[in-house]
Design a protein around this motif. Structure first.
Motif, PDB file in Angstrom:
ATOM      1  N   ARG A 195      27.457  64.228  -0.909  1.00 23.75           N
ATOM      2  CA  ARG A 195      26.057  63.922  -1.233  1.00 23.75           C
ATOM      3  C   ARG A 195      26.047  62.636  -2.040  1.00 23.75           C
ATOM      4  O   ARG A 195      26.622  62.549  -3.131  1.00 23.75           O
ATOM      5  N   GLY A 196      25.423  61.630  -1.477  1.00 27.45           N
ATOM      6  CA  GLY A 196      25.413  60.328  -2.117  1.00 27.45           C
ATOM      7  C   GLY A 196      24.449  60.264  -3.288  1.00 27.45           C
ATOM      8  O   GLY A 196      23.673  61.182  -3.548  1.00 27.45           O
ATOM      9  N   ALA A 209      34.165  59.513  -1.516  1.00 26.85           N
ATOM     10  CA  ALA A 209      35.324  58.653  -1.749  1.00 26.85           C
ATOM     11  C   ALA A 209      36.427  59.419  -2.473  1.00 26.85           C
ATOM     12  O   ALA A 209      37.618  59.298  -2.151  1.00 26.85           O
ATOM     13  N   VAL A 210      36.055  60.217  -3.449  1.00 28.79           N
ATOM     14  CA  VAL A 210      37.030  61.026  -4.186  1.00 28.79           C
ATOM     15  C   VAL A 210      37.641  62.085  -3.270  1.00 28.79           C
ATOM     16  O   VAL A 210      38.854  62.333  -3.288  1.00 28.79           O
ATOM     17  N   ILE A 211      36.805  62.707  -2.449  1.00 28.50           N
ATOM     18  CA  ILE A 211      37.277  63.741  -1.528  1.00 28.50           C
ATOM     19  C   ILE A 211      38.283  63.147  -0.538  1.00 28.50           C
ATOM     20  O   ILE A 211      39.371  63.695  -0.316  1.00 28.50           O
ATOM     21  N   THR A 244      29.068  52.230   0.833  1.00 28.26           N
ATOM     22  CA  THR A 244      28.236  51.131   1.326  1.00 28.26           C
ATOM     23  C   THR A 244      28.009  50.027   0.294  1.00 28.26           C
ATOM     24  O   THR A 244      27.692  48.899   0.657  1.00 28.26           O
ATOM     25  N   ARG A 245      28.162  50.383  -1.013  1.00 29.11           N
ATOM     26  CA  ARG A 245      27.837  49.409  -2.057  1.00 29.11           C
ATOM     27  C   ARG A 245      28.534  49.809  -3.349  1.00 29.11           C
ATOM     28  O   ARG A 245      28.816  50.985  -3.588  1.00 29.11           O
ATOM     29  N   PHE A 246      28.795  48.813  -4.218  1.00 27.55           N
ATOM     30  CA  PHE A 246      29.588  49.044  -5.425  1.00 27.55           C
ATOM     31  C   PHE A 246      28.990  50.076  -6.364  1.00 27.55           C
ATOM     32  O   PHE A 246      29.697  50.780  -7.083  1.00 27.55           O
ATOM     33  N   ALA A 250      29.398  57.356  -2.439  1.00 25.68           N
ATOM     34  CA  ALA A 250      29.415  57.552  -0.989  1.00 25.68           C
ATOM     35  C   ALA A 250      29.081  58.979  -0.599  1.00 25.68           C
ATOM     36  O   ALA A 250      29.565  59.938  -1.205  1.00 25.68           O
ATOM     37  N   GLU A 251      28.275  59.080   0.438  1.00 22.44           N
ATOM     38  CA  GLU A 251      27.963  60.391   0.995  1.00 22.44           C
ATOM     39  C   GLU A 251      28.936  60.769   2.104  1.00 22.44           C
ATOM     40  O   GLU A 251      29.241  61.954   2.298  1.00 22.44           O
TER      41      GLU A 251
END
Length: 391
Positions: A195-196, A209-211, A244-246, A250-251
């Protein structure tokens, strides 16, 4: 056992062999795009009077009918190039196609088999049996051999033989050991959905990203902790797309990788474990995971009798000192699809020469072939067919 007329014939056409290889090298075509290469092969066989047919959409299957009854042996060469930029731009035969290159030696394979066909055709009245010639597309996409089998490449064939030029071996050395030679080559894709949210509010998110990073770090224990260490296997993650962006958590994350091994049970186990690892990593973080696993080529397992025959032919043709003990590679080769149908073997012919700068790895932009190896490879094709049919 070897045929001296074949040896002399291959030598006689040495310059033509090199010229064909250079032409093909300068005009590379990617998997399933080998239209001009197919036309060249077809035209060449037509000039020799060798019966053949084109396969769909590319490729050629040909037959040299011997003057005496006997078995049928198949010889295979692949034809496709790679989406690699040629870095040897100073070569007079460098690729003319930007972003495309024969970076694996398939140009050499095709040239070697064409000249072998020419010489065998000159001896056809003395051949007891038939020689099937398989000019295969799309080896690099691991789809060509299967398609050729489906189009009748090995129908009526008793034995199949293939060659790969090998830059990691000294020029003109030959390796063909019984048993595993190339690994199976599979592709997997893992898609994680979290979930972003805003990068400043991580508590409101499930960070893909962590996952994905956790999966990449942990999945290596599939090999190191669940596979018998005496059973070789590789799990490689080669691509990860996430974010997608800094300042956006991330979703979604998509991971792509490959699995290589020699054993069917090991292959099944790794496929299952990838699913288990992905699902459990996702569960820890409250995300979901989807695993797509595509089986590519099988492991290339050389038939013992065929491999020993190759060794015997090489020793007789080039001397016992030409034999080389190259260990199995985790590289993939779709020649395995032929071996699923008929017994046979797959040999390596060395082309590595530091003086000619031909020791670069396959698929590298500076890959090149020591052309002295072409005559060896071409003769090995032809002599193997001759000896197999006469044994």
């Amino acid at each position: 056992m070897i045929n001296e007329k074949i040896k002399q014939g291959i030598k006689k056409y040495g310059e033509e062999l090199t010229a064909i290889r250079r032409k093909l090298h300068s005009e590379p075509e990617l998997s399933w795009e080998e239209y001009e290469t197919t036309k060249f092969v077809s035209d060449y066989l037509t000039q020799l009077g060798i019966e053949h047919r084109k396969t769909e959409p590319t490729g050629v299957i040909a037959n040299i009918k011997g003057g005496k009854p006997g078995k049928t042996v198949a010889l295979r060469a692949d034809m496709d190039a790679l989406p690699v930029e040629e870095l040897n731009t100073e070569l007079p035969y460098a690729s003319k196609e930007k972003g495309k290159m024969h970076a694996c030696g398939h140009d050499a394979h095709t040239a070697m088999l064409l000249i072998a066909a020419k010489v065998l055709n000159e001896q056809k009245e003395d051949i007891p049996g038939n020689v099937r010639l398989i000019f295969q597309p799309a080896e690099e996409s691991v789809t060509g051999a299967k398609a050729m089998v489906e189009q009748g490449a090995v129908e009526g064939v008793d034995n199949v033989f293939g060659i790969h030029i090998w830059s990691q071996m000294p020029t003109n050395r030959v390796s063909c050991n019984p048993g595993p030679t190339f690994a199976s080559a599979d592709i997997f894709t893992v898609t994680f959905k979290g979930r972003g949210g805003h990068g400043a509010m991580p508590h409101d998110t499930i960070d893909a990203a962590v996952i994905a990073s956790s999966f990449v770090m942990n999945v290596q224990s599939v090999v190191s902790r669940t596979i018998n260490p005496l059973q070789p296997a590789v799990v490689t993650v080669g691509k990860m797309v996430v974010g997608t962006r800094f300042n956006v958590i991330a979703e979604n994350a998509v991971i792509e990788g490959t699995v290589r091994c020699f054993d069917g049970a090991t292959r099944d186990h790794i496929e299952k474990q990838l699913q288990i690892y992905a699902e459990n990593v996702a569960n820890v973080y409250g995300a979901t995971a989807k695993v797509d696993y595509i089986r590519g080529s099988q492991a290339v397992i050389n038939d013992e009798d065929s491999a020993k025959l190759v060794q015997q032919v090489a020793a007789d043709a080039f001397g016992v000192e030409s034999l080389y003990d190259e260990k199995p590679t985790m590289g993939g080769e779709d020649f395995s699809f032929y071996l699923d149908e008929v017994p046979g073997s797959f040999a390596l012919v060395g082309s590595g020469n530091p003086e000619k700068d031909t020791e670069w790895a396959h698929h590298h932009g500076k890959f090149n072939v020591d052309e002295d190896a072409l005559v060896t490879g071409s003769e090995l094709y032809a002599q193997y067919a001759w000896v197999y049919l006469n044994k």
